[in-house]
Design a protein around this motif. Structure first.
Motif, PDB file in Angstrom:
ATOM      1  N   ASN A 258     -17.973   8.683 -11.369  1.00  0.00           N
ATOM      2  CA  ASN A 258     -16.659   7.787 -11.048  1.00  0.00           C
ATOM      3  C   ASN A 258     -15.612   7.801 -12.162  1.00  0.00           C
ATOM      4  OD1 ASN A 258     -15.759   5.562  -9.224  1.00  0.00           O
ATOM      5  ND2 ASN A 258     -15.432   4.475 -11.243  1.00  0.00           N
TER       6      ASN A 258
ATOM      7  N   GLY B 274     -21.247  -1.737  -6.265  1.00  0.00           N
ATOM      8  CA  GLY B 274     -21.003  -0.060  -6.520  1.00  0.00           C
ATOM      9  C   GLY B 274     -21.880   0.832  -5.370  1.00  0.00           C
TER      10      GLY B 274
ATOM     11  N   THR C  96     -20.907   8.569  -7.389  1.00  0.00           N
ATOM     12  CA  THR C  96     -20.711   7.031  -7.645  1.00  0.00           C
ATOM     13  C   THR C  96     -19.566   6.627  -7.896  1.00  0.00           C
ATOM     14  OG1 THR C  96     -23.017   7.613  -8.883  1.00  0.00           O
ATOM     15  CG2 THR C  96     -21.949   5.459  -9.184  1.00  0.00           C
ATOM     16  N   TYR C  97     -19.373   5.609  -7.119  1.00  0.00           N
ATOM     17  CA  TYR C  97     -18.335   4.731  -7.058  1.00  0.00           C
ATOM     18  C   TYR C  97     -18.409   3.287  -7.312  1.00  0.00           C
ATOM     19  CZ  TYR C  97     -16.194   8.526  -4.530  1.00  0.00           C
ATOM     20  OH  TYR C  97     -15.764   9.844  -4.116  1.00  0.00           O
ATOM     21  N   TYR C  98     -17.455   2.791  -8.202  1.00  0.00           N
ATOM     22  CA  TYR C  98     -17.166   1.415  -8.570  1.00  0.00           C
ATOM     23  C   TYR C  98     -15.842   1.086  -8.950  1.00  0.00           C
ATOM     24  CZ  TYR C  98     -17.611   3.063 -13.285  1.00  0.00           C
ATOM     25  OH  TYR C  98     -17.346   3.682 -14.602  1.00  0.00           O
TER      26      TYR C  98
END
Length: 132
Positions: free
Chosen positions: A35, A104, A120-122
């Protein structure tokens, strides 16, 4: 092994702080899409990333829900990140032991029973607001 089994082992290792266990779930040429960061290729760079993260943050994932494509080539996880900001990370606010909690998700590609891509994302703006 089905994708959710591999993802389950990966996230259990993450929560146990077991980097070797996470690495065991990955292909040698894993593509790690961080991210807000560069793509890192290979288990060695993934291990370096984990070492850096473990110095700066203590995190546990809860409310994990795993998903997988029927053919087993892709999987995903949605979770809540519960963390403590331990050491100031370059370019980010000063660490003072602040805690944070944010949603997330990770998306994975699998090859031969191993994870070949981790994305991965947040919400970085949410995290910055919580640690300010």
């Amino acid at each position: 092994m089905d994708a959710t089994e591999v993802l389950g082992r990966y996230f259990a290792a993450f929560n146990a702080g077991n980097v070797d266990g996470m690495l065991d779930c990955l292909t040698e040429d894993v593509a790690h899409h961080v991210n807000e960061g560069e793509v890192r290729i290979g288990r060695d760079l993934f291990a370096e990333f984990c070492a850096h993260m473990n110095r700066c943050y203590k995190e546990e994932l809860t409310d994990i829900v795993l998903f997988s494509a029927q053919d087993g080539t892709r999987g995903a996880a949605e979770f809540v990140v519960n963390g403590t900001y331990l050491m100031t990370d370059d370019g980010l606010p000063e660490a003072r032991g602040q805690t944070y909690r944010l949603p997330g998700a990770s998306f994975m590609s699998l090859k031969d029973g191993k994870i070949a891509r981790v994305t991965t994302y947040y919400n970085l703006a949410d995290w910055l607001k919580q640690v300010a």
